[in-house]
Design an enzyme around this catalytic site. Structure first.
Site, PDB file in Angstrom:
ATOM      1  N   ASP A  83       0.879  -1.222  -0.148  1.00 57.22           N
ATOM      2  CA  ASP A  83      -0.092  -0.052  -0.025  1.00 57.22           C
ATOM      3  C   ASP A  83       1.013   1.219  -0.130  1.00 57.22           C
ATOM      4  OD1 ASP A  83      -2.529   1.394   0.579  1.00 57.22           O
ATOM      5  OD2 ASP A  83      -1.595   2.078   2.000  1.00 57.22           O
ATOM      6  N   GLU A  98       0.996  -0.437  -5.208  1.00 56.84           N
ATOM      7  CA  GLU A  98      -0.095   0.444  -5.440  1.00 56.84           C
ATOM      8  C   GLU A  98       0.577   1.874  -5.670  1.00 56.84           C
ATOM      9  OE1 GLU A  98      -3.959   2.503  -2.949  1.00 56.84           O
ATOM     10  OE2 GLU A  98      -1.773   2.530  -2.292  1.00 56.84           O
TER      11      GLU A  98
END
Length: 682
Positions: free
Chosen positions: A340, A395
């Site tokens: 993330d 990401e």
């Protein structure tokens, strides 16, 4: 053996436009080499360095003695306290080495029992140079619990269940999928009831759904313990603790093991981009300073996330983070990670207030955070060295070149990157454009605009689009009529017909044209109604929107079943013909007036008619390979809520005449808002 230097020609062979940035690429690679060589020379290589959890935190020796170690260089005194010693702050002092690591060994009791009872509460108490005493949760703790009736602050638990109660893995990891089809899921929202779901419920009720839909990979969110449920798991407080909201560590192990037994790969949504700023139950100010695990001052704080930022240039921080990756792979048998917030890690501006046009000057130079990039290189390199079948996904919104290239070729080392521009495109089309204004060329460009030689995960919508303040694609398409006209007992209104049709078409074109992998967020496969909103003060702490309404797709009278059926058929067709494994599609037609898109991939011919009203009979489309073709998938099938205008037993024969740059053509019937996939009849 020292790490080999990078040959810049390897980078230039992949992308000649990187030539002006070769010095920056070489510099970051040399920083990576330095760290890797230090780890090899002084720490026993990746094998030992990434097992910090066997040295730090609580470990039990062969004799039953408990050894506890903690890095806290600012502390002048340290004591282990807990239920086991009635929270006596001086009874169990710890000793400090020259590196600021505190240690204590507790031999077993005379009875042979462990000195610290299983599941009992525990803390470390420290005295600072100022004389102030502080108490913290152990950093490497593997179990923390929260009793909101008492306090939102977590309690650390000494987790040491008897062998008879410890889960034993039964299944080996499945083979690494090359056609990654990901089901993104959150255990807590997986219950139909308005409450937090459990690991055991997910294992029993959700894993069979995922398998039946044809997904081969699960991506689990919000597993690392986080103080605030509504943070979606992105404000991590205890990095080695599986969230106790959903059950015990052994319950999670059973979930993963069961998934493996079903042939499903399991990825963890890992949060190493930042940490919760909590002091009492987080890493923040652990030893009384603000710069133990994080940068001090403003550099160590993320203005938008209101959280702390790691110091990736610290030896002990690298040990902590790399060991965290290894722990989840080893202890829980995860198969890889979705990282993330990679954009925040790779740039000093963290992506705040910065747009990326694609110009290479944006990716290198002063704006790049070399320490963050080098950490990601070490993370990818170490996990792939220790677990050759590990999968890592980035990401990143920036489009950083070489992100999905192996480290030894000058890249950051990820296996895949998320194509984050694709869901933005679909939302913008549905929000701001009428159907007649849809630009076929722009749709194709967005779906195919990815870096050559780097794999991408395509998706129509993820958890981000489902959150309150936005809507799912289904809700954008059908809105309030989802409440009144999703029953087969009610008329098929134009809104519902359009919504069902475009929902299927958007998914198939994204799946087949958008990347080398595909991702779907839990429930969106069947057009889950409404949005996702966790219990919080602003909604009266309601769970109404923090759940998945499986009842609507299980009800045979409701039209959600059609979207669910199509999703399963799409994944089954993709798996049969392996289009995600295939090279990028050849697009032969983007017709702006007819609103038709045609392309070939993996030997299949895909035809989409996005026109809101026009249907086309004997529509000529180009195809490279001659022969007889048959329908492999049609969105017009009644099983998928279609109108049965396209007969499933239709046959198509090529004519040897060049059309749209292809050697042959076939003629197809393609009704308004439908799509077909035709395959060679062999």
């Amino acid at each position: 053996m020292p790490t080999s230097p990078l040959d810049p020609n390897i980078v230039l062979k992949r992308d000649g436009y990187l030539r002006p940035n070769i010095p920056a690429i070489m510099q970051r690679y040399d920083s990576y080499r330095k760290w890797k060589d230090i780890i090899e020379l002084h720490e026993g290589g990746y094998q030992k360095f990434t097992q910090g959890y066997l040295k730090f935190g609580f470990n039990i020796g062969p004799s039953g003695a408990v050894v506890y170690r903690e890095w806290a260089p600012n502390a002048r005194e340290a004591y282990l306290i807990g239920d086991f010693n009635q929270w006596n702050r001086t009874e169990h002092p710890m000793t400090r080495d020259e590196f600021g690591v505190w240690e204590i060994t507790l031999p077993p009791l005379k009875s042979g029992a462990c000195a610290i009872p299983h599941d009992s509460k525990i803390k470390i108490s420290m005295v600072l140079p100022s004389g102030e005493r502080i108490e913290r949760l152990p950093v490497w703790i593997k179990r923390v619990t929260q009793d909101l009736d008492v306090s939102p602050v977590y309690d650390a638990r000494f987790w040491n269940p008897p062998s008879s109660e410890t889960y034993k893995f039964k299944n080996s990891r499945p083979p690494k999928p090359t056609n990654l089809c990901i089901y993104e899921a959150h255990v807590g929202i997986s219950s139909q009831e308005p409450r937090v779901g459990t690991y055991k419920e997910f294992t029993k009720n959700i894993l069979p759904r995922i398998k039946a839909l044809g997904y081969n990979t699960i991506q689990l969110m919000a597993i690392m313990e986080h103080a605030y449920y509504a943070s979606f798991g992105y404000q991590v407080t205890s990095f080695f603790a599986a969230s106790s909201r959903y059950g015990t560590p052994d319950d999670l192990k059973e979930l993963i093991d069961t998934a493996h037994g079903m042939g499903l790969t399991v990825l963890l949504d890992i949060v190493h981009s930042h940490a919760c700023k909590n002091v009492l139950d987080g890493l923040n100010e652990f030893d009384g300073t603000d710069h133990l695990y994080f940068h001090e001052g403003g550099k160590g704080r993320h203005d938008l996330w209101d959280s702390r930022l790691f110091n990736y240039g610290s030896h002990e921080v690298l040990r902590f983070l790399l060991s965290n990756l290894r722990f989840w792979m080893d202890e829980y048998q995860f198969d890889g990670f979705r990282f993330d917030g990679v954009t925040s890690m790779m740039y000093k501006h963290h992506g705040i207030g910065t747009g990326f046009s694609g110009g290479y000057h944006e990716y290198f130079g002063d704006g790049a955070d070399e320490e963050g990039i080098v950490y990601l290189m070490l993370a990818n390199d170490s996990m792939h060295a220790l677990y050759p079948n590990a999968i890592t996904i980035a990401e990143d919104v920036s489009g950083m070149p070489l992100l999905g290239v192996p480290v030894n070729e000058g890249g950051v080392g990820f296996d895949y990157r998320l194509s984050m521009a694709i869901p933005d495109m679909w939302i913008k089309l549905l929000k701001h454009k009428s159907d007649s204004e849809w630009d076929m060329g722009n749709i194709v460009f967005t779906l195919t605009n990815r870096r050559g030689g780097e794999k991408s995960i395509a998706y129509c919508e993820s958890h981000d689009q489902a959150l309150v303040g936005d809507k799912t694609l289904a809700f954008w398409l059908m809105d309030k009529e989802m409440y009144t006209h999703m029953s087969d007992l009610t008329p098929m209104t134009p809104v519902i017909a359009r919504g069902l049709s475009l929902h299927k078409m958007i998914r198939l074109i994204t799946h087949s044209l958008g990347g080398e992998g595909y991702l779907n967020f839990e429930g969106n496969e069947f057009g889950h109604p409404e949005w996702l909103d966790f219990p919080r003060e602003g909604n009266g702490n309601s769970f109404h929107y923090a759940r998945r309404q499986w009842n609507v797709v299980d009800d045979p009278l409701l039209r959600y079943k059609y979207l669910n059926n199509f999703d399963a058929a799409m994944n089954k067709t993709a798996n049969k013909y392996r289009w995600l494994d295939a090279s990028q599609a050849y697009v032969s037609l983007k017709h702006e007036v007819d609103k038709v898109i045609v392309y070939e991939r993996a030997g299949l011919l895909f035809v989409f008619n996005f026109h809101p009203t026009n249907s086309y009979t004997d529509y000529r489309v180009g195809v490279e390979v001659p022969g007889k073709y048959k329908i492999a998938l049609s969105s017009d099938d009644p099983e998928f809520g279609g109108f049965d205008n396209i007969k499933p037993d239709s046959e198509f024969f090529t004519t040897a005449l060049e059309w749209n740059g292809r050697k042959n053509f076939v003629q197809v019937y393609i009704p308004s808002r439908t799509c077909i996939v035709i395959a060679p009849d062999v």
